[in-house]
Design an enzyme around this catalytic site. Structure first.
Site: not given
Lengths: 181, 462
Positions: B317-319
């Site tokens: 989700w963060h990257g």
């Protein structure tokens, strides 16, 4: 303040079933869903084709743009001016080309930045927009000619690149740059 | 537009607040807030505003549609369709390049692809809108009474760019009936100023120190630790600063958003850390992924699988990069270790040592988070313990330590609950002094804002 009766009367649903004889409810919703998906696909396709850019090394871009004498007639600027006018550190970028008129009364300026990623390009484009706004604030009350150029300036991002073109030749610079990337 | 920009603080916010307070009527306030959100978003990426509006309309329509459907199977099919479309949009902008690069890596071919910029706040508003539809499906909340109410929720600018991921069910009442008053403005301003100070005075300057360290080819042990401490503080102060500002803005507009951080660096375990760090994201994954997978009420192998899936997804989700996946799995393994090994030990370590071990584990995690290449991460970790380092310390490292010591100490103190306790005592004893402290903090922040570089919030990129 609404009375309790009025508060209760808020219906928790805006999609209503049709009266007898109307198009079946879920059939109608199926059409709406299909239209929404069609819209999404067209939108994403347009974004994909219009917002993407080739990965060209910054020195190649510099030599291409510098072949235009209207660019090199401006003074080439360095990291301190990039920070001064755009509040950007050159170390955050993957390279840049910055030309600006010597006279503080001129708004002629050309900046191309290559960002490490397309996301960072969007951030840098915000800084470029902020610079354009501040120029408009400076010249807004008296510089009619400057304001005309600022209003016609091309500022934005494409792929990893951010551009700021302002001057009588801004359209030409924009077209050349776009043809390259 | 950035919360920590002069344009936002001195033009956008005062104008919107003035209009919001002067024009009476809830409907008019809704319209002002919606217009403000659209202007705020359009300032950075006008084209992507269409996508944000599409997401809002699509999810509003789908929630109403599945709520009206009496057939459970069709309802579930509608929900699956909604989730697939939302994840497709997220995947298109965030993960397709990552997917092509990964496939290219596996088959050893270079797949060239154009890079698209990520729409601001895409992950945040997609998760927010999905949570609304899932909650309507589960019956936790009814659908929004009209499009305006949902549009205000879905596009709300204080939480648009980097969260917190506020759920519709949590602010449903405030969306219908909210009170706006001077007390709300006061509390909101206080939070906003604190967040701004965290960001521009501390986080942005710590970022410069970390940039120096990570750019350095030869690092001493001291210099590497200095960089890691700087990054650890920077990411907390940047993101919690943003969250404070968002919650403060919410208060000014009559909303109460739950806190997103609760002094995570004082945690006594990694499990506790994740209850205190980015609370809204952790609870989102718990409620919409972990529990539907079975949570911990399953066999041990299934529980291990659930934890690793949830944490790999949290990382992703963060990257769109393998380092984030590694970072997520690293936390999954730590949580499993705590649950199945540490919690079953007959004795427990003293609190201070548990705190120290937790912060150490978290700091090692930040190394994976901050370096996209695995090689760079392991080289950095090696340097921390002298492997491949250019000695224990040198003149340059000592110079950086001396010139940044006050900044680091201020960062450490700010990451603890003490400044807030002192401030609360000051408010109780000498209220005017507390107001003066806020004004001074604002003046110093503005000075940093004007002289500093343009530095977007770190979590804005997610």
């Amino acid at each position: 303040m609404k009375s309790p009766e009025k508060q209760r009367s808020i219906r928790p649903l805006s999609i209503k079933r049709p009266a007898r004889g109307g198009k079946p409810y879920f059939e109608r919703n199926g059409v709406i869903k299909s239209l929404m998906i069609a819209f999404l696909i067209i939108f994403l396709w347009l974004i994909y084709t219009s917002n993407s850019a080739k990965d060209i090394p910054m020195p190649d871009i510099a030599s291409f743009m510098q072949s235009n004498t209207t660019v090199t007639s401006l003074a080439e600027r360095g990291r301190s001016d990039l920070k001064r006018f755009y509040s950007l550190d050159d170390e955050q970028t993957d390279g840049y080309l910055f030309y600006k008129a010597v006279s503080p009364m001129s708004v002629n300026e050309m900046l191309i930045i290559k960002a490490p990623s397309a996301d960072q390009a969007a951030d840098f484009a915000e800084a470029a927009m902020a610079h354009l706004d501040s120029q408009k604030t400076v010249f807004g009350s008296y510089g009619t000619d400057q304001m005309a150029l600022l209003n016609a300036a091309s500022v934005g991002s494409k792929g990893k690149y951010v551009y700021y073109f302002c001057g009588p030749e801004a359209d030409l610079w924009y077209d050349s740059f776009m043809s390259l990337i | 537009m950035n919360f920590s920009s002069v344009l936002f603080v001195f033009c956008f916010l005062p104008v919107i607040l003035l209009l919001y307070y002067l024009i009476p009527g809830k409907r008019a306030k809704d319209i002002i807030l919606l217009c403000a959100s659209l202007v705020f978003y359009a300032f950075g990426q006008p084209v992507y505003m269409i996508l944000m509006l599409f997401s809002m309309l699509f999810n509003y329509f789908m929630a109403a549609d599945l709520n009206a459907n009496p057939d459970q199977a069709k309802k579930t099919a509608s929900l699956v369709f909604t989730i697939v479309v939302n994840l497709f949009i997220l995947g298109f902008f965030k993960y397709y390049g990552f997917l092509l690069d990964s496939l290219g890596g596996i088959f050893r071919v270079s797949i060239s692809h154009p890079e698209l910029s990520l729409p601001i706040g895409l992950s945040f508003y997609t998760f927010r809108n999905m949570s609304y539809v899932i909650d309507v499906y589960k019956g936790k909340t009814g659908p929004a009474p009209n499009l305006m109410v949902f549009a205000v929720y879905s596009t709300m600018f204080p939480i648009m760019t980097a969260g917190p991921i506020v759920r519709y069910a949590d602010i449903q009442e405030q969306l219908m009936h909210r009170t706006v008053n001077l007390s709300g403005i006061g509390m909101g301003l206080e939070l906003f100023i604190k967040g701004l100070a965290k960001k521009v005075i501390l986080a942005d300057n710590l970022a410069l120190l970390f940039a120096e360290v990570s750019a350095s080819a030869e690092r001493t042990v001291l210099f590497t630790w200095l960089g890691l401490i700087a990054y650890t503080l920077e990411i907390y102060l940047d993101f919690s600063g943003y969250s404070d500002m968002a919650i403060g803005l919410g208060k000014m507009f009559g909303f109460d958003f739950a806190k997103n951080f609760d002094y995570p660096y004082t945690s006594r375990s990694v499990t506790e850390f994740w209850r205190r760090w980015h609370i809204s994201l952790g609870s989102w994954f718990r409620d919409y992924v972990y529990i539907p997978l079975g949570g911990n009420r399953v066999s041990v192998p299934a529980h291990v699988r659930n934890i690793l899936i949830v944490w790999a997804l949290t990382g992703l989700w963060h990257g769109a990069s393998w380092n984030f996946v590694l970072w997520g799995i690293y936390y999954g393994l730590l949580l499993l270790f705590e649950k199945y090994v540490l919690d079953r030990m007959p004795y427990s370590l003293p609190v201070w040592s548990r705190r120290l071990l937790t912060i150490f584990a978290v700091m090692i995690g930040w190394v994976f988070f901050s370096h996209t290449g695995f090689g760079d991460s392991f080289r950095f970790i090696g340097n921390l313990f002298g492997i491949g380092a250019a000695g224990a310390a040198n003149g340059a490292a000592l110079y950086y330590l001396k010139s940044n010591l006050i900044l680091i100490l201020l960062g450490i103190v700010t990451a603890t609950p003490y400044p807030q306790k002192w401030y609360t005592q000051l408010v109780r004893r000498i209220p005017y002094a507390a107001v003066a402290a806020d004004i001074i903090l604002l003046i110093i922040s503005v000075a940093f804002m004007v002289s500093g570089s343009y530095t977007p919030f770190m979590y804005q990129q997610f």
